[in-house]
Motif scaffolding. Structure first.
Motif, PDB file in Angstrom:
ATOM      1  N   GLU A  42      18.353  10.708 -14.323  1.00 44.30           N
ATOM      2  CA  GLU A  42      17.370   9.982 -13.507  1.00 44.30           C
ATOM      3  C   GLU A  42      15.951  10.426 -13.860  1.00 44.30           C
ATOM      4  OE1 GLU A  42      19.160  10.959  -9.762  1.00 44.30           O
ATOM      5  OE2 GLU A  42      20.861   9.673 -10.231  1.00 44.30           O
ATOM      6  N   GLY A 101      29.341  13.094 -11.847  1.00 47.06           N
ATOM      7  CA  GLY A 101      29.323  11.625 -11.895  1.00 47.06           C
ATOM      8  C   GLY A 101      30.495  11.061 -11.110  1.00 47.06           C
ATOM      9  N   SER A 102      30.201  10.553  -9.874  1.00 42.39           N
ATOM     10  CA  SER A 102      31.233   9.949  -9.016  1.00 42.39           C
ATOM     11  C   SER A 102      32.391  10.900  -8.694  1.00 42.39           C
ATOM     12  CB  SER A 102      31.767   8.658  -9.624  1.00 42.39           C
ATOM     13  OG  SER A 102      30.770   7.664  -9.611  1.00 42.39           O
ATOM     14  N   GLU A 106      27.048  14.691 -17.503  1.00 42.55           N
ATOM     15  CA  GLU A 106      26.983  13.631 -16.505  1.00 42.55           C
ATOM     16  C   GLU A 106      26.777  12.292 -17.197  1.00 42.55           C
ATOM     17  OE1 GLU A 106      25.720  15.781 -12.540  1.00 42.55           O
ATOM     18  OE2 GLU A 106      24.270  14.340 -13.300  1.00 42.55           O
ATOM     19  N   LYS A 112      19.356  15.298  -4.374  1.00 44.77           N
ATOM     20  CA  LYS A 112      18.419  14.315  -4.931  1.00 44.77           C
ATOM     21  C   LYS A 112      17.285  14.094  -3.903  1.00 44.77           C
ATOM     22  CE  LYS A 112      22.011  12.498  -7.909  1.00 44.77           C
ATOM     23  NZ  LYS A 112      22.532  11.402  -8.696  1.00 44.77           N
ATOM     24  N   HIS A 121      18.092  15.861 -15.762  1.00 43.99           N
ATOM     25  CA  HIS A 121      19.003  14.879 -15.169  1.00 43.99           C
ATOM     26  C   HIS A 121      18.644  13.485 -15.708  1.00 43.99           C
ATOM     27  CE1 HIS A 121      20.970  12.288 -12.272  1.00 43.99           C
ATOM     28  NE2 HIS A 121      21.740  13.307 -11.962  1.00 43.99           N
ATOM     29  N   GLU A 138      17.514  22.885 -12.156  1.00 45.39           N
ATOM     30  CA  GLU A 138      18.157  21.730 -12.774  1.00 45.39           C
ATOM     31  C   GLU A 138      17.162  21.095 -13.743  1.00 45.39           C
ATOM     32  OE1 GLU A 138      19.445  18.871  -9.878  1.00 45.39           O
ATOM     33  OE2 GLU A 138      19.990  17.397 -11.409  1.00 45.39           O
ATOM     34  N   ILE A 163      28.049  17.596  -8.029  1.00 43.45           N
ATOM     35  CA  ILE A 163      28.395  16.448  -7.189  1.00 43.45           C
ATOM     36  C   ILE A 163      27.153  15.911  -6.492  1.00 43.45           C
ATOM     37  CG2 ILE A 163      30.006  15.638  -5.423  1.00 43.45           C
ATOM     38  CD1 ILE A 163      31.486  18.385  -5.801  1.00 43.45           C
ATOM     39  N   GLY A 164      27.052  14.589  -6.438  1.00 46.45           N
ATOM     40  CA  GLY A 164      25.975  13.950  -5.691  1.00 46.45           C
ATOM     41  C   GLY A 164      26.489  13.457  -4.353  1.00 46.45           C
TER      42      GLY A 164
HETATM   43  O1  G3H Z   1      23.502  15.249  -9.609  1.00 46.30           O
HETATM   44  C1  G3H Z   1      24.594  14.722  -9.475  1.00 46.30           C
HETATM   45  C2  G3H Z   1      25.026  13.586 -10.234  1.00 46.30           C
HETATM   46  O2  G3H Z   1      23.975  12.766 -10.610  1.00 46.30           O
HETATM   47  C3  G3H Z   1      26.207  12.847  -9.683  1.00 46.30           C
HETATM   48  O3  G3H Z   1      25.882  11.961  -8.660  1.00 46.30           O
HETATM   49  P1  G3H Z   1      27.050  11.180  -7.913  1.00 46.30           P
HETATM   50  O4  G3H Z   1      28.120  12.193  -7.581  1.00 46.30           O
HETATM   51  O5  G3H Z   1      26.422  10.597  -6.696  1.00 46.30           O
HETATM   52  O6  G3H Z   1      27.569  10.148  -8.875  1.00 46.30           O
END
Ligand code: G3H
Length: 248
Positions: free
Chosen positions: A97, A204-205, A165, A9, A95, A92, A225-226
């Motif tokens: 966001e 997501g988490s 996600e 990100k 998303h 990507e 994964i973020g």
């Molecule tokens: O791009 C990844 C996702 O938005 C997940 O983000 P996260 O693992 O911080 O919840």
């Protein structure tokens, strides 16, 4: 093949991204992890450095966004040929966001998927429902509509990656899903798109503690994964444990 990777990100300097990439390359090894396709999506500023550091390694590199036009008067945007020139293999797209803050719509997502495929790159198409839609029981319908809008009408979607996600599970305000909460959407995505796309990922988490359980959900072919993966040791642990997670 399990696709497992992270997007940074809007985090990390070029130096931080390079340090991460070098450690990832060493940790994954030159032969990689059997059955696992790792990928790394840094900020645009670091794509070229990261791609150079990972050149010839099993790790694929991506961009977090790209415009649908090849070039032109689109101030602030970067095109698919430009991210390819910097060394990206993956783009990507959509998303949540970007849908929420940058007016990304199903229509622009579809244009970007087509541009990405036209230039021979891999689209990573994100989809996912809000907390309200989830609470109302409309998750599957919402997600299938998003993916349908992105991919319908394409002759060949075999290179496409889908990342489910759920918005309610993403980021610092998100909450970890229980495996059964994402199972229905993943089953529906597998039924509808499983034969036509390369993989359907969950995001997501995700963290070291829940990654294996999430990988075992039927229809989950990988993880996007973020936060948890921004520490490279966490990503390396998740990558290393993934093959056993799906065979035991
Ligand atoms: O791009 C990844 C996702 O938005 C997940 O983000 P996260 O693992 O911080 O919840």
């Amino acid at each position: 093949m399990l696709w497992i990777g992270t997007s940074f990100k809007m985090t990390k300097t070029r130096a931080e991204a390079a340090e991460y990439a070098a450690r990832l390359r060493y940790g994954v090894g030159e032969n990689g992890i059997p059955g696992v396709q790792p990928f790394l999506i840094p900020p645009a500023t670091a794509i070229a450095d990261v791609a150079a550091l990972l050149d010839g390694s099993p790790v694929l590199v991506g961009a977090q966004n790209a415009h649908w036009e090849d070039s032109g008067a689109w101030t602030g945007e970067i095109s698919v040929p430009q991210v390819a020139d910097a060394g990206a293999d993956i783009v990507e797209i959509g998303h949540s966001e970007r849908r929420e803050h940058f007016a990304e719509t199903d229509a622009t997502v579809a244009l970007k998927v087509r541009a990405t495929l036209r230039h021979g790159l891999i689209p990573l198409v994100c989809c996912g429902e809000s907390a309200e839609v989830f609470a109302g029981g409309g998750s599957t319908e919402h997600v299938l509509a998003q993916v349908g809008a992105a991919l319908d009408g394409l002759d060949d979607t075999s290179r496409v990656l889908i990342a489910y996600e759920p918005v309610w599970a993403i980021g610092e305000h998100g909450r970890e899903p229980r495996p059964e909460e994402i199972a229905g959407v993943h089953q529906a995505l597998r039924d509808e798109w499983g034969d036509r796309v390369a993989a359907v990922l969950y995001g997501g988490s995700v963290n070291r503690a829940n990654a294996e359980a999430l990988l075992r959900v039927p229809g989950v072919d990988g993880l996007f994964i973020g936060r948890a993966a921004w520490d490279v040791e966490n990503l390396l642990t998740i990558l290393a444990n993934a093959p056993t997670a799906v065979t035991t």
